[in-house]
Design a protein around this motif. Sequence first.
Motif, mmCIF file in Angstrom:
data_model
loop_
_atom_site.group_PDB
_atom_site.id
_atom_site.type_symbol
_atom_site.label_atom_id
_atom_site.label_comp_id
_atom_site.label_asym_id
_atom_site.label_seq_id
_atom_site.Cartn_x
_atom_site.Cartn_y
_atom_site.Cartn_z
ATOM 1 N N ALA A 1 4.816 32.108 19.717
ATOM 2 C CA ALA A 1 4.382 33.457 19.352
ATOM 3 C C ALA A 1 3.688 33.520 17.999
ATOM 4 O O ALA A 1 3.225 34.584 17.587
ATOM 5 C CB ALA A 1 5.586 34.409 19.350
ATOM 6 N N GLY A 2 3.606 32.382 17.293
ATOM 7 C CA GLY A 2 2.995 32.380 15.968
ATOM 8 C C GLY A 2 1.524 32.778 16.002
ATOM 9 O O GLY A 2 0.832 32.567 17.004
ATOM 10 N N MET A 3 1.027 33.304 14.892
ATOM 11 C CA MET A 3 -0.336 33.824 14.843
ATOM 12 C C MET A 3 -1.380 32.752 14.527
ATOM 13 O O MET A 3 -2.577 32.996 14.677
ATOM 14 C CB MET A 3 -0.415 34.949 13.810
ATOM 15 C CG MET A 3 0.490 36.121 14.136
ATOM 16 S SD MET A 3 0.411 37.451 12.920
ATOM 17 C CE MET A 3 -1.233 38.095 13.249
ATOM 18 N N GLY A 4 -0.966 31.588 14.086
ATOM 19 C CA GLY A 4 -1.910 30.500 13.872
ATOM 20 C C GLY A 4 -2.921 30.760 12.774
ATOM 21 O O GLY A 4 -4.094 30.382 12.897
ATOM 22 N N THR A 5 -2.475 31.347 11.670
ATOM 23 C CA THR A 5 -3.419 31.727 10.611
ATOM 24 C C THR A 5 -4.075 30.531 9.939
ATOM 25 O O THR A 5 -5.146 30.679 9.343
ATOM 26 C CB THR A 5 -2.701 32.580 9.543
ATOM 27 O OG1 THR A 5 -1.538 31.877 9.068
ATOM 28 C CG2 THR A 5 -2.253 33.911 10.135
ATOM 29 N N ARG A 6 -3.475 29.339 10.052
ATOM 30 C CA ARG A 6 -4.092 28.156 9.437
ATOM 31 C C ARG A 6 -5.328 27.690 10.200
ATOM 32 O O ARG A 6 -6.078 26.847 9.713
ATOM 33 C CB ARG A 6 -3.082 27.014 9.333
ATOM 34 C CG ARG A 6 -2.016 27.236 8.261
ATOM 35 C CD ARG A 6 -1.069 26.059 8.166
ATOM 36 N NE ARG A 6 -0.189 25.978 9.332
ATOM 37 C CZ ARG A 6 0.741 25.032 9.503
ATOM 38 N NH1 ARG A 6 0.905 24.097 8.587
ATOM 39 N NH2 ARG A 6 1.502 25.010 10.577
ATOM 40 N N PHE A 7 -5.534 28.260 11.404
ATOM 41 C CA PHE A 7 -6.686 27.849 12.208
ATOM 42 C C PHE A 7 -7.695 28.979 12.411
ATOM 43 O O PHE A 7 -8.507 28.917 13.331
ATOM 44 C CB PHE A 7 -6.225 27.319 13.571
ATOM 45 C CG PHE A 7 -5.851 25.868 13.536
ATOM 46 C CD1 PHE A 7 -6.772 24.878 13.800
ATOM 47 C CD2 PHE A 7 -4.559 25.502 13.218
ATOM 48 C CE1 PHE A 7 -6.421 23.543 13.767
ATOM 49 C CE2 PHE A 7 -4.197 24.165 13.179
ATOM 50 C CZ PHE A 7 -5.128 23.181 13.451
ATOM 51 N N LEU A 8 -7.640 29.983 11.565
ATOM 52 C CA LEU A 8 -8.665 31.026 11.637
ATOM 53 C C LEU A 8 -10.015 30.429 11.251
ATOM 54 O O LEU A 8 -10.091 29.522 10.418
ATOM 55 C CB LEU A 8 -8.293 32.171 10.686
ATOM 56 C CG LEU A 8 -7.117 33.040 11.122
ATOM 57 C CD1 LEU A 8 -6.711 33.990 10.005
ATOM 58 C CD2 LEU A 8 -7.466 33.826 12.388
ATOM 59 N N PRO A 9 -11.113 30.894 11.877
ATOM 60 C CA PRO A 9 -11.215 32.023 12.794
ATOM 61 C C PRO A 9 -10.945 31.695 14.265
ATOM 62 O O PRO A 9 -10.939 32.594 15.101
ATOM 63 C CB PRO A 9 -12.661 32.465 12.609
ATOM 64 C CG PRO A 9 -13.383 31.189 12.337
ATOM 65 C CD PRO A 9 -12.444 30.367 11.499
ATOM 66 N N ALA A 10 -10.736 30.413 14.626
ATOM 67 C CA ALA A 10 -10.571 30.053 16.034
ATOM 68 C C ALA A 10 -9.429 30.826 16.687
ATOM 69 O O ALA A 10 -9.528 31.270 17.832
ATOM 70 C CB ALA A 10 -10.329 28.558 16.171
ATOM 71 N N THR A 11 -8.328 31.009 15.937
ATOM 72 C CA THR A 11 -7.138 31.630 16.518
ATOM 73 C C THR A 11 -7.159 33.155 16.466
ATOM 74 O O THR A 11 -6.166 33.796 16.792
ATOM 75 C CB THR A 11 -5.879 31.094 15.811
ATOM 76 O OG1 THR A 11 -6.068 31.154 14.393
ATOM 77 C CG2 THR A 11 -5.606 29.659 16.217
ATOM 78 N N LYS A 12 -8.292 33.710 16.082
ATOM 79 C CA LYS A 12 -8.432 35.169 16.192
ATOM 80 C C LYS A 12 -8.349 35.585 17.655
ATOM 81 O O LYS A 12 -7.782 36.639 17.978
ATOM 82 C CB LYS A 12 -9.765 35.616 15.599
ATOM 83 C CG LYS A 12 -10.016 37.115 15.725
ATOM 84 C CD LYS A 12 -11.367 37.509 15.154
ATOM 85 C CE LYS A 12 -11.613 39.006 15.314
ATOM 86 N NZ LYS A 12 -12.974 39.401 14.812
#
Length: 300
Positions: free
Chosen positions: A15-26
């Motif tokens: 359920a994590g938002m994956g902020t370390r991989f932005l913008p891909a994980t937007k």
Amino acid sequence: MPTSAVVRKAVIPAAGMGTRFLPATKAVPKEMLPVVDTPTIQYVVEEAVAAGIGDILLITGRGKGAIEDHFDRAHELEEVLEAKGDTAGLELIRRSDQLAAVHSIRQGAPKGLGHAVLCAAEHVGDEPFAVLLGDDFIHPGDPLLRRMLEVRAHYGGSVVALMEVSREQISLYGAAAFEPTGEDDVARVTDLIEKPDPDDAPSNQVIIGRYVCDPAIFGVLRETPPGRGGEIQITDALKALAQMAPADGGVVHGVRFHGRRYDTGNRIDYLRTIVQFACERPDVAAEFVPWLRKYLDNLG
């Protein structure tokens, strides 16, 4: 305290938002980022299946529908591939929906890994279960989870995976204090500290994203207040279990792992993982490895 209870279910928090991989994980869940051509989370599910677990519960969140779709039938795509006579493509896409009985539930709010595990209580019931983090996987040639299930069957209680890290990395993990058992790769965990300062860490053995939990952990999690970061930490619940009597579901053991582990929630580790797996794949390596050598030579 040995137990005959077989671990049949696995919980995969994703359920994590994956902020370390932005913008891909937007728009794309971090767990769906591919290692060559296979989503990370498929490797995690395959790991559970290889250990003999066939019932998988995904803990997802808002914007994570692609994970559920990946483990579902894709009828329209199958029809297209069938019309083209692409039997290899059909086999690839059908594999993901035939791996296991995959269920899903939403966490609702990002309240920590402990809260995500607690969301699985109704599905798991009064059974031991495995927890595998959705962006963290072990090389298929290193059967860590199978070994953890053996340790659970022998000792009872809960089991965590321990790995030695450098002093600089200790503050990123839960660090363990432990005492030896009669087995070289198994230790009894006596204390756990979530993300300690290196000077306060009881050891440089830390918990990585694999757990086998006694169902007693649910009762402990319900009483566990938010800890570091304002989240309910599974480390805090395991610490409490380590200090409980075996008859109450207590005792925590650690399997000391020295194999290959991939944290694809980290950008650099993710890139390393792709390169390594590409070099190991016979269908990719023949062309990729010579190109990589030439590219690295030119960098020099």
